[in-house]
Design a protein around this motif. Structure first.
Motif, short mmCIF file in Angstrom:
data_model
loop_
_atom_site.label_atom_id
_atom_site.label_comp_id
_atom_site.label_asym_id
_atom_site.label_seq_id
_atom_site.Cartn_x
_atom_site.Cartn_y
_atom_site.Cartn_z
N LEU A 53 0.04 0.90 9.88
CA LEU A 53 1.15 0.60 8.97
C LEU A 53 2.16 1.74 8.92
O LEU A 53 3.37 1.53 8.96
CB LEU A 53 0.62 0.37 7.55
CG LEU A 53 -0.04 -0.98 7.26
CD1 LEU A 53 -0.73 -0.94 5.90
CD2 LEU A 53 1.00 -2.09 7.30
N ALA A 54 1.63 2.96 8.83
CA ALA A 54 2.51 4.12 8.68
C ALA A 54 3.40 4.33 9.90
O ALA A 54 4.54 4.75 9.79
CB ALA A 54 1.68 5.38 8.41
N LYS B 200 0.30 4.60 0.10
CA LYS B 200 0.08 5.77 0.97
C LYS B 200 0.63 5.60 2.39
O LYS B 200 1.42 6.42 2.85
CB LYS B 200 -1.40 6.15 0.99
CG LYS B 200 -1.60 7.60 0.58
CD LYS B 200 -3.03 7.95 0.23
CE LYS B 200 -3.94 7.92 1.44
NZ LYS B 200 -5.27 8.51 1.14
N PRO B 201 0.25 4.52 3.09
CA PRO B 201 0.81 4.35 4.44
C PRO B 201 2.33 4.26 4.42
O PRO B 201 3.00 4.77 5.31
CB PRO B 201 0.21 3.02 4.92
CG PRO B 201 -0.90 2.71 4.01
CD PRO B 201 -0.73 3.49 2.75
N TRP B 202 2.86 3.59 3.40
CA TRP B 202 4.32 3.44 3.28
C TRP B 202 4.97 4.82 3.13
O TRP B 202 5.97 5.13 3.77
CB TRP B 202 4.62 2.55 2.09
CG TRP B 202 6.07 2.37 1.78
CD1 TRP B 202 7.00 1.71 2.54
CD2 TRP B 202 6.77 2.84 0.62
NE1 TRP B 202 8.23 1.75 1.91
CE2 TRP B 202 8.12 2.43 0.74
CE3 TRP B 202 6.38 3.56 -0.52
CZ2 TRP B 202 9.08 2.73 -0.23
CZ3 TRP B 202 7.34 3.85 -1.48
CH2 TRP B 202 8.67 3.43 -1.32
N GLN C 88 0.86 -1.18 0.00
CA GLN C 88 0.00 0.00 0.00
C GLN C 88 0.89 1.22 0.00
O GLN C 88 1.62 1.47 0.96
CB GLN C 88 -0.90 0.02 1.23
CG GLN C 88 -1.93 -1.10 1.26
CD GLN C 88 -2.81 -0.96 2.49
OE1 GLN C 88 -3.31 0.11 2.79
NE2 GLN C 88 -2.96 -2.07 3.21
N LEU D 156 -6.27 9.12 6.70
CA LEU D 156 -5.89 7.71 6.63
C LEU D 156 -6.82 6.88 7.53
O LEU D 156 -7.31 7.36 8.53
CB LEU D 156 -4.44 7.52 7.09
CG LEU D 156 -3.39 7.50 5.98
CD1 LEU D 156 -3.35 8.80 5.22
CD2 LEU D 156 -2.02 7.18 6.56
N LYS D 157 -7.04 5.64 7.12
CA LYS D 157 -7.82 4.71 7.94
C LYS D 157 -6.93 4.21 9.09
O LYS D 157 -5.71 4.26 9.01
CB LYS D 157 -8.28 3.53 7.10
CG LYS D 157 -9.14 3.91 5.93
CD LYS D 157 -9.53 2.63 5.14
CE LYS D 157 -10.27 2.98 3.88
NZ LYS D 157 -9.33 3.46 2.80
N THR E 31 -6.15 1.23 9.88
CA THR E 31 -5.19 0.22 9.42
C THR E 31 -3.99 0.89 8.74
O THR E 31 -2.85 0.44 8.91
CB THR E 31 -5.84 -0.75 8.40
OG1 THR E 31 -6.51 0.03 7.40
CG2 THR E 31 -6.84 -1.66 9.07
N GLU E 32 -4.26 1.96 7.99
CA GLU E 32 -3.17 2.66 7.29
C GLU E 32 -2.26 3.39 8.28
O GLU E 32 -1.05 3.42 8.11
CB GLU E 32 -3.74 3.65 6.27
CG GLU E 32 -4.50 2.98 5.13
CD GLU E 32 -5.13 3.99 4.17
OE1 GLU E 32 -5.09 3.73 2.96
OE2 GLU E 32 -5.66 5.02 4.62
N LYS F 136 4.87 6.66 6.33
CA LYS F 136 5.82 6.05 7.25
C LYS F 136 7.22 6.62 7.02
O LYS F 136 7.92 6.99 7.97
CB LYS F 136 5.82 4.54 7.05
CG LYS F 136 6.77 3.80 7.96
CD LYS F 136 6.70 2.31 7.66
CE LYS F 136 7.43 1.51 8.72
NZ LYS F 136 7.11 0.08 8.64
#
Length: 185
Positions: free
Chosen positions: A149-150, A70-72, A68, A142-143, A145-146, A75
């Motif tokens: 991850l981030a 966006k989260p990456w 994914q 962001l959700k 979950t995102e 991050k």
């Protein structure tokens, strides 16, 4: 709906640099907004955004394609910012139902007041841990979950930090309001 971000990363990994330009075009503004709110320094924010895109480009050239994008991306940006912060010590965190009720009220305030300077000033009184989750949730949309991850934390920690952050924010806003009332007497 155009191509997915991950697809542009795939193209970049194949040496198609124009794919990277599209990602920069798509995300420069939201990424700058996020980093600027965290650091409150335009010049530094711009440097961090450049550095973030540079890292994304280098990863793409090595052939890395995130599941994914966006989260990456957030991050990388958050970690790049972290080099400029002293890390606050986080304690174990628990959430109560009362916290969640308070949260709902603050949600509504936040929604209406996102762009107001005083809102940003109040948010910036929070610790970095709370600030990052609230900015990612409310400003970057962001959700959970995102965000997990981030920031490399569990979804539970995300929920807890949002609830706690909102509670603290509520206290700060109430305190500011009380001060304001006293000053206007």
């Amino acid at each position: 709906m155009g191509m997915q971000d991950e697809e542009y990363m795939r193209q970049l990994s194949l040496g198609i640099d124009s794919a990277f330009d599209i990602l920069v075009f798509r995300y420069h503004k939201p990424l700058f907004g996020y980093v600027y709110r965290l650091l409150n320094d335009e010049k530094l924010a711009e440097d961090i955004v450049q550095e973030t895109f540079l890292k994304i480009y280098q990863q793409g050239q090595k052939g890395f394609i995130p599941d994914q994008f966006k989260p990456w991306m957030y991050k990388i940006a958050t970690n790049t910012c972290k080099d400029y912060w002293r890390k606050p010590v986080s304690r174990l965190e628990y959430v109560t139902d009362k916290d969640l009720k308070a949260k709902e009220q603050v949600y509504q305030i936040i929604d209406h007041q996102l762009e107001r300077q005083w809102m940003v000033e109040s948010l910036n009184k929070l610790s970095m841990d709370y600030r990052t989750v609230l900015y990612l949730r409310f400003y970057q949309d962001l959700k959970y979950t995102e965000i997990a991850l981030a920031l490399d934390i569990s979804i539970n920690t995300v929920k807890t930090r949002i609830a706690r952050g909102l509670k603290q924010l509520g206290n700060i806003l109430a305190e500011d309001e009380r001060k304001g009332v006293e000053e206007n007497k």
